[in-house]
Design a protein around this motif. Structure first.
Motif, short mmCIF file in Angstrom:
data_model
loop_
_atom_site.label_atom_id
_atom_site.label_comp_id
_atom_site.label_asym_id
_atom_site.label_seq_id
_atom_site.Cartn_x
_atom_site.Cartn_y
_atom_site.Cartn_z
N ARG A 247 1.26 3.98 3.16
CA ARG A 247 0.20 3.01 2.80
C ARG A 247 -0.97 3.14 3.76
NH1 ARG A 247 4.68 -0.42 2.04
NH2 ARG A 247 4.31 -1.52 4.01
N LEU B 122 -1.32 11.65 -2.18
CA LEU B 122 -2.03 10.45 -1.74
C LEU B 122 -3.56 10.62 -1.79
CD1 LEU B 122 0.27 9.23 1.20
CD2 LEU B 122 0.02 8.24 -1.10
N GLY C 241 5.49 2.27 4.77
CA GLY C 241 4.29 1.71 5.40
C GLY C 241 3.34 2.77 5.90
N GLU D 138 3.42 4.40 -6.56
CA GLU D 138 3.48 2.98 -6.24
C GLU D 138 4.86 2.62 -5.67
OE1 GLU D 138 2.31 1.13 -9.86
OE2 GLU D 138 0.16 1.39 -9.47
N LEU E 275 -2.88 6.26 2.90
CA LEU E 275 -3.69 6.07 1.70
C LEU E 275 -4.95 5.28 2.02
CD1 LEU E 275 -4.08 6.27 -1.37
CD2 LEU E 275 -2.74 4.15 -1.58
N ALA E 276 -4.81 4.26 2.86
CA ALA E 276 -5.98 3.46 3.24
C ALA E 276 -7.02 4.34 3.92
CB ALA E 276 -5.56 2.31 4.15
N LEU F 21 4.95 4.07 -2.16
CA LEU F 21 4.14 3.31 -1.21
C LEU F 21 4.79 1.98 -0.85
CD1 LEU F 21 0.66 4.06 -2.80
CD2 LEU F 21 1.37 4.70 -0.48
N ALA F 22 5.44 1.39 -1.83
CA ALA F 22 6.08 0.10 -1.57
C ALA F 22 7.14 0.20 -0.49
CB ALA F 22 6.68 -0.45 -2.87
#
Lengths: 188, 312
Positions: free
Chosen positions: B42, B15, B39, B32, B45-46, B35-36
């Motif tokens: 995600r 990540l 959560g 991808e 990663l943010a 990540l989908a």
């Protein structure tokens, strides 16, 4: 403008620089000086030193435009690579100077001294980079600004790819933690 | 490149690299998908992407960087450093040197060109083609003088060519490169205090200059930076080069040169010691025979050279 067309234009501008066209150099500066500056500042820390790197990089492009080989990458990658070499020189020079002056042990090679970080909010954010070891910062900045994958960075630095992947990971975790600690303070 | 299917742990470790855009296409596809369905990944990663944002600065290099860069390339590319001599001023009681903005910027630019970059035909000729052509033409001009501005021990020198009208070119030199921000400058010695005629960077390079009326000699000076004292490092005498030159006093005993080194700290040169030479270097072009310099005036005892100042 697509990346390919931009790349072709950049290559044409470098050719014009080879023909001593100062306007072409100005155009390349306009396009890439910010990225070179961001890379250098992320690496060496101090704004004035980063600006010196920018100047050196473009002076070198002016003096030796034939060194750029379009088959080996974009102009921006080439310029950042030049900035990398110059930054390494400066960091080594600065480290040597500090060793001489302080004559005390220091963990790792750190180009940015926390005491150099001013109290402005922007500098407090970017000062997070000072929390990284040189090796972490090197891997992160090369990946980010050169557009290299961690594998390509590993090849570039002649370091095992697992090492680079780990440096990127531990470095970003450290940055994230620093920002988490900093942002509430800045929000007040 | 085809990757094997990565485990969740392996993907999670990637990540941070993904946040930098530093993964392969195949890894990106797998990430991808990962990540989908995750959560927490995600959010992680943010956080990395926000951390990576510290690599982007709001502002770029200051405009002064381009100004210095422009001055530097102009200095090397065109070779002409715009210099003008101000009228006498009470403060110095004599002629005072004024640098143009270009020259001042050149000083600040702490130029990094190599020594003698253009002193040989094998140099990067295209760098300064126009100026180099002009210098070559000057060398071939009848009546042109090729001179060597040499250090007292003769070990280092700067080669120049001077046309009868006072237009001159520095062809190159062997002075050691200085450490920034130290720079070299070329002065003309006159009956008045020395006049700055060219500014170099940390090394002497091809440059055009114009000598003022009454020039008696040339001095290459070295300074630690703007406003700092200038130390003479190499000198040469000239015959008066224009009709308006002040009458010169012949050197005692017919000596062709009688330089001193001012504040350089070097001992005065004895008549038999090697020293600055006004004779042309080997390979000088036509019109540069020693006979063109029949009687050379003595260079006045050099005072401390004026500091390089920029005056708005």
């Amino acid at each position: 403008m697509t990346r390919d067309s931009a790349g072709s234009e950049d290559a044409a501008l470098v050719q014009a620089v080879a023909e001593r066209d100062q306007d072409a150099l100005a155009a390349l500066y306009e396009r890439h000086a910010k990225a070179v500056f961001d890379y250098a500042r992320s690496t060496v820390g101090q704004r004035t030193v980063a600006e010196e790197v920018v100047q050196d990089v473009f002076v070198r492009l002016w003096r030796q435009p034939e060194r750029y080989d379009p088959t080996r990458g974009s102009v921006r990658t080439y310029l950042v690579t030049l900035a990398y070499g110059r930054s390494v020189d400066m960091i080594r020079s600065e480290s040597a100077r500090r060793r001489r002056e302080e004559r005390s042990g220091r963990e790792g090679v750190r180009s940015i001294d926390a005491t150099e970080v001013s109290s402005t909010q922007a500098d407090e954010v970017h000062g997070a980079l000072a929390e990284l070891t040189y090796e972490q910062r090197e891997a992160i900045t090369l990946a980010y600004f050169l557009g290299y994958s961690y594998r390509e960075v590993a090849v570039f630095l002649k370091v095992p790819e697992g090492t680079i992947k780990n440096r990127i990971r531990t470095g970003l975790i450290r940055l994230r933690e620093h920002l988490s600690a900093t942002e509430p303070r800045l929000a007040r | 490149m085809n990757e094997h299917d990565l485990s969740a742990d392996e993907l999670r470790e990637l990540l941070p690299s993904l946040a930098l855009g530093a993964v392969s296409d195949d890894e990106r596809v797998q990430l991808e998908r990962f990540l989908a369905a995750d959560g927490a990944a995600r959010a992680e990663l943010a956080g990395y992407r926000r951390a990576a944002s510290v690599l982007e600065f709001d502002d770029g290099p200051s405009p002064a960087v381009w100004t210095r860069l422009r001055a530097t390339i102009a200095d090397e590319g065109n070779g002409v450093v715009a210099i003008e001599a101000a009228p006498s001023r009470r403060r110095w009681g004599a002629r005072r040197v004024v640098l143009s903005l270009t020259a001042a910027a050149a000083i600040l630019a702490v130029a990094t060109w190599g020594v003698g970059r253009l002193e040989t035909a094998s140099g990067p000729t295209r760098t300064v083609s126009a100026l180099q052509r002009a210098a070559r033409e000057a060398v071939a001009t009848p009546g042109a003088r090729r001179l060597r501005v040499a250090s007292p021990d003769g070990r280092t020198a700067v080669d120049v060519v001077i046309l009868p009208d006072g237009q001159g070119y520095v062809l190159g030199g062997t002075l050691p490169r200085t450490r920034r921000p130290s720079i070299y400058a070329l002065f003309a010695t006159t009956p008045l205090p020395p006049v700055l005629v060219a500014v170099f960077g940390s090394a002497v390079h091809l440059t055009a200059f114009r000598l003022p009326a009454g020039t008696l000699g040339l001095v290459v000076g070295h300074t630690a930076g703007r406003g700092r004292p200038v130390q003479p490092v190499a000198v040469v005498t000239l015959a008066p080069i224009c009709a308006t030159c002040a009458p010169a006093t012949a050197a005692p005993g017919g000596s062709s040169t009688s330089p001193t080194t001012g504040t350089s700290g070097a001992a005065p040169r004895s008549p038999s010691a090697p020293g600055p030479s006004a004779s042309p270097p080997a390979g000088a072009g036509s019109g540069s025979t020693p006979g063109s310099l029949p009687t050379l005036p003595a260079v006045p005892t050099l005072p401390t050279l004026p500091p390089l100042l920029h005056q708005g």
